[in-house]
Design an enzyme around this catalytic site. Sequence first.
Site, PDB file in Angstrom:
ATOM      1  N   LYS A  19     -45.427   3.153 -24.369  1.00 46.20           N
ATOM      2  CA  LYS A  19     -44.944   1.966 -25.102  1.00 46.20           C
ATOM      3  C   LYS A  19     -46.044   1.518 -26.060  1.00 46.20           C
ATOM      4  CE  LYS A  19     -45.293  -2.316 -25.159  1.00 46.20           C
ATOM      5  NZ  LYS A  19     -45.249  -2.615 -26.605  1.00 46.20           N
ATOM      6  N   GLU A  59     -58.372  -0.653 -20.207  1.00 43.86           N
ATOM      7  CA  GLU A  59     -59.386  -0.827 -21.259  1.00 43.86           C
ATOM      8  C   GLU A  59     -59.121  -2.194 -21.859  1.00 43.86           C
ATOM      9  OE1 GLU A  59     -61.731   1.204 -21.723  1.00 43.86           O
ATOM     10  OE2 GLU A  59     -61.053   3.207 -21.170  1.00 43.86           O
ATOM     11  N   CYS A 105     -62.380  -3.405 -29.746  1.00 45.26           N
ATOM     12  CA  CYS A 105     -62.877  -4.000 -28.501  1.00 45.26           C
ATOM     13  C   CYS A 105     -64.356  -3.703 -28.298  1.00 45.26           C
ATOM     14  CB  CYS A 105     -62.045  -3.532 -27.314  1.00 45.26           C
ATOM     15  SG  CYS A 105     -61.856  -1.767 -27.267  1.00 45.26           S
ATOM     16  N   GLU A 146     -63.869 -13.192 -27.390  1.00 44.35           N
ATOM     17  CA  GLU A 146     -63.839 -12.063 -28.304  1.00 44.35           C
ATOM     18  C   GLU A 146     -63.315 -12.554 -29.655  1.00 44.35           C
ATOM     19  OE1 GLU A 146     -61.239  -8.986 -26.845  1.00 44.35           O
ATOM     20  OE2 GLU A 146     -62.562  -7.430 -27.603  1.00 44.35           O
TER      21      GLU A 146
END
Length: 484
Positions: free
Chosen positions: A182, A257, A291, A388
């Site tokens: 997906k 992750e 990331c 982040e």
Amino acid sequence: MTLALKDISFPETRNLIAGEWVTAQSGRTITVTNPATGALIAAVPSVSCAEVARAIAAAEIAQVAWAARPAKERAAVLRMWFDLILGATEDLALILTSEQGKPLSEARGEIAYAASYVEWFAEEAKRIYGDTIPGPTADRRIIVLKQPIGVTAAITPWNFPAAMVTRKIAPALAAGCAMILKPASQTPLTALALVALAERAGVPAGLLSVVTGAAREIGAEITSNPAIRKLSFTGSTEVGKELMRQCAGTVKRTSMELGGNAPFIVFDDADIEAAVEGAIISKYRNAGQTCVCANRLFVQAGVHDAFVRQLSERVAALRVGEGTAPGTEIGPLIDDAAVAKVRDLLADATAKGATIAVGGKAHALGGTYFEPTIVTGTTREMAFFEEEIFGPVAPIFRFETEEEVIRLANDTPFGLASYLYGRDVGRIFRVAEKLECGMVGVNTGLISNEAAPFGGIKESGQGREGSRYGIEDYLEVKYLCLQL
Ligand code: ADP
């Protein structure tokens, strides 16, 4: 919008379910837009749980036959897929830039990077070794087999629409697993094109399905269906935690992750020019939307001002624009929410006393373009120390000692990438060993490649992708105890 593609069968806008390219039974779709212009590019299916379940049922059957084929045959199919991806680089890169926004040069780089995982795991497929272990008594032998985990699923993000897909499908197929993919709703076209190439390469019908639509619904089917034995997810920590909770119901293996908060440390003895180049790559690649992007730049007092001056010159000169325009270095952010987040973080920092050294506001191009930014005079209390950023903003923190910077770097629940620049080998080892993270770049801002184990610790996730460790995530250990 039409894309000037060489291959007339791209872009594929249907789903591959149980070996057939289909639209949603309900006829529902989700739309894909170009973040550079806001223009509608395509509509892709929004499938139901029942359609996902059908893909899973077909995968269960196909997986048994696939796992029974010699590794050499699985490897040959993957190798063919690798060749087809490389051959279609220009088309794939254009599709990628059109739905994601990154400069075309970066998109081409991502296709090569994505393909490198397919090549790597085509090779690893033939090297799935077990063990023999000396038994505890003279009449016993212990043999360890590595077997495919079975039917697996992958949920992937929009920031690397190609590489995150191949990094999961390739080891799964190499190991003898089936996979249901997906992709992110913002960037399904790259994934659909890659799967179309996998089919052309000879991946058997039903073994690999790709489904698009409402993430929550599809995710619920994937995580609750007992036939799925493993989920590999790349995305936000929040969603990753939710998926882990959902997977607990059927005790699925998970690879996660998740988010990062990478420290980028520059010591007094660093090569400042190299550190500036590293910061440009690590911070501003993909407009800061990776990331492993440097999230907090820690610069030792002795070189702080020189580093800020040199980095400012480079950042002020970065060319912002549409990804397809020649010379573009920074594309748009993915959507309005991303821009709002960056604005909020900057407002918080300036309210707490930080200084904007470069940039700091929405770009004159409008839309979701944002100026490449540097912030100085930053402190632990500012929100971007913990969050982040996922945008082209570099907060620079001044530090004095090694102990201080290790403490600051580790003062986060995340632990994905870290970077450090310096020449003192003893210090490099001391600091690298003490950093709480899965990956350390030493005098480099670019750490990702197919031969290396990519992954994080703490709340940045679990499991590794790429390298010989990457295939282990798709294998079960079975031990045979032989009584002689
Ligand atoms: P990002 O901030 O990168 O968009 P997300 O974690 O929101 O990160 O998205 C990563 C992937 O997870 C995408 O494919 C997205 O559609 C999917 N996703 C988001 N929410 C859910 C959910 N509740 N269940 C399953 N998948 C989800």
